[in-house]
Scaffold this active site. Structure first.
Site, mmCIF file in Angstrom:
data_model
loop_
_atom_site.group_PDB
_atom_site.id
_atom_site.type_symbol
_atom_site.label_atom_id
_atom_site.label_comp_id
_atom_site.label_asym_id
_atom_site.label_seq_id
_atom_site.Cartn_x
_atom_site.Cartn_y
_atom_site.Cartn_z
ATOM 1 N N THR A 18 78.548 -14.641 36.707
ATOM 2 C CA THR A 18 78.739 -13.214 36.459
ATOM 3 C C THR A 18 77.785 -12.677 35.391
ATOM 4 O O THR A 18 77.338 -11.540 35.462
ATOM 5 C CB THR A 18 80.212 -12.964 36.049
ATOM 6 O OG1 THR A 18 81.040 -13.336 37.141
ATOM 7 C CG2 THR A 18 80.474 -11.513 35.703
ATOM 8 N N SER A 62 79.242 -20.012 40.110
ATOM 9 C CA SER A 62 79.472 -21.369 39.592
ATOM 10 C C SER A 62 80.307 -22.228 40.519
ATOM 11 O O SER A 62 80.332 -23.456 40.379
ATOM 12 C CB SER A 62 80.073 -21.324 38.191
ATOM 13 O OG SER A 62 81.406 -20.885 38.224
ATOM 14 N N THR A 94 81.800 -18.437 34.815
ATOM 15 C CA THR A 94 82.951 -18.910 34.045
ATOM 16 C C THR A 94 83.941 -19.697 34.899
ATOM 17 O O THR A 94 84.760 -20.440 34.364
ATOM 18 C CB THR A 94 83.692 -17.724 33.397
ATOM 19 O OG1 THR A 94 84.085 -16.814 34.430
ATOM 20 C CG2 THR A 94 82.821 -17.014 32.381
ATOM 21 N N ASP A 95 83.865 -19.543 36.223
ATOM 22 C CA ASP A 95 84.886 -20.166 37.078
ATOM 23 C C ASP A 95 84.943 -21.684 36.928
ATOM 24 O O ASP A 95 86.017 -22.286 37.005
ATOM 25 C CB ASP A 95 84.634 -19.812 38.557
ATOM 26 C CG ASP A 95 84.953 -18.358 38.861
ATOM 27 O OD1 ASP A 95 85.469 -17.650 37.966
ATOM 28 O OD2 ASP A 95 84.679 -17.922 39.999
HETATM 29 N N1 ASP Z 1 83.702 -14.953 38.076
HETATM 30 C C1 ASP Z 1 82.726 -15.925 37.815
HETATM 31 C C2 ASP Z 1 82.064 -15.745 36.473
HETATM 32 O O1 ASP Z 1 82.764 -15.364 35.581
HETATM 33 C C3 ASP Z 1 81.777 -16.179 38.892
HETATM 34 C C4 ASP Z 1 81.191 -17.530 38.663
HETATM 35 O O2 ASP Z 1 81.848 -18.379 38.120
HETATM 36 O O3 ASP Z 1 80.037 -17.704 39.041
HETATM 37 O O4 ASP Z 1 80.914 -15.974 36.259
#
Ligand code: ASP
Length: 329
Positions: A18, A62, A94-95
């Site tokens: 993200t 991710s 973050t995932d």
């Molecule tokens: N929602 C996720 C982020 O916070 C998407 C990911 O992990 O790529 O980055």
């Protein structure tokens, strides 16, 4: 000596997520777009803090990172330190940040800090937190106090250890916690403040093989045993069970697992998200005393997802005999 050459060198590698995402057009969903230099360009506050070497290592959500790719990231990071970088900062989604951080931490042999960060709001969204998180990550990376602590996650001005950090909210800005232990530090006015001194770290050797497969299954109320029964024939090398409460499963699962453990190591963790598994409290069939008697290992405080990573790395470096020791600390 010019001021430029006197500045410490920090290597920044970006993997997507993200923090790098933008919408191609108004109303469309965001996707990874910004490379590492574009993310830095949005952060003039970095100028004068360090000399930066940048690399866009990949540009993916991710969920699509994998262990082989992380081993390449590790090699890149080690090379950066070998070439004089004082610290490495990685940005990613973050995932899966908690899993990638633990994976890299288990293998990171340097005193130089490796700091991971991301964002909850995309770069093109109002109030994007990526630039602030990246700036905080760089500042923590540059702190002398961050040395010798392995891989840390810096997000929302908190500093978390790789072993403990966990994404506990899907969309909230304060999405990361270290359940049980709390963050090990805080970023205050740009300075890293730690609550404790760095403790002695252990690292694993690089895995010599990467073809091993470890599966993670969660115990659920009234879950059948079809998948468990099939496991020995499916070519897996290890199993992690996210068990109920203090590391428990139903009686049918306990009976089936007793067979599975004859074919592969089985670790039982807690699915609760916080706290340790028990070792010597519950005596029912499917309780931890029974499961250990049947040959299973209890995970302690290590969450199911991180158990899977530990087991995968130990299997890959033929160091399975160290499993109990790793789970105990
Ligand atoms: N929602 C996720 C982020 O916070 C998407 C990911 O992990 O790529 O980055």
């Amino acid at each position: 000596m010019t001021q430029e050459t006197a500045l410490p060198r920090v290597a920044i590698g970006s993997l997507g997520g993200t923090v790098s995402m933008q919408a191609a057009a108004p109303g469309q969903g965001v996707t990874p777009k910004l490379d590492c230099d574009a993310m830095l360009a949005a952060l003039p506050q970095l100028v004068g803090l360090a000399q930066f070497s940048t690399a866009t290592l990949c540009l993916v959500p991710s969920a699509s990172l994998d262990f082989t790719g992380l081993l390449e990231v590790l090699a890149w990071a080690k090379a950066q330190v070998g070439q004089g970088a004082q610290a490495v900062v990685l940005t990613q989604g973050t995932d899966t940040l908690e899993e990638a951080a633990y994976f890299l931490d288990l293998l990171w042999p340097c005193d130089a800090p490796m700091i991971m960060t991301g964002a909850m709001r995309a770069a093109s969204h109002p109030g994007a937190d990526g630039p602030a998180n990246l700036l905080a990550a760089v500042r923590v990376a540059l702190s002398e106090n961050s040395r010798g602590r392995g891989v840390l996650a810096v997000i929302n001005d908190q500093i978390h250890e790789a072993k403990a950090v966990r994404k506990t909210a899907s969309l909230a800005m304060a999405a990361f916690e270290s359940p049980g232990s709390g963050p090990i530090g805080q970023v205050v006015e740009g300075c890293a403040h730690y609550r404790q001194v760095a403790s002695r770290r252990r690292v694993l050797p690089l895995p010599q093989r990467t073809s091993q497969r470890v599966v993670l299954l969660e115990a659920c109320l009234d879950a059948d045993t079809t998948l468990l029964q099939a496991l020995p024939g499916l070519g897996y090398d290890g199993l992690v069970v996210a068990g109920f409460g203090a590391g428990h499963v139903s009686e049918p699962w306990a009976d089936t697992l007793a067979d599975v453990v004859g074919h592969m190591p089985v670790i039982v963790a807690t699915r609760t998200g916080s706290g340790s598994t028990a070792r010597a409290t519950y005596g029912f069939v499917g309780g931890e005393i029974d499961l250990q008697a049947k040959g299973m290992r209890m995970a302690g405080v290590l969450c199911p997802r991180k158990c899977r990573i530990l087991l995968w790395l130990l299997l890959g470096s033929s160091a399975l005999t160290e499993l109990d020791d790793w789970l105990a600390h």
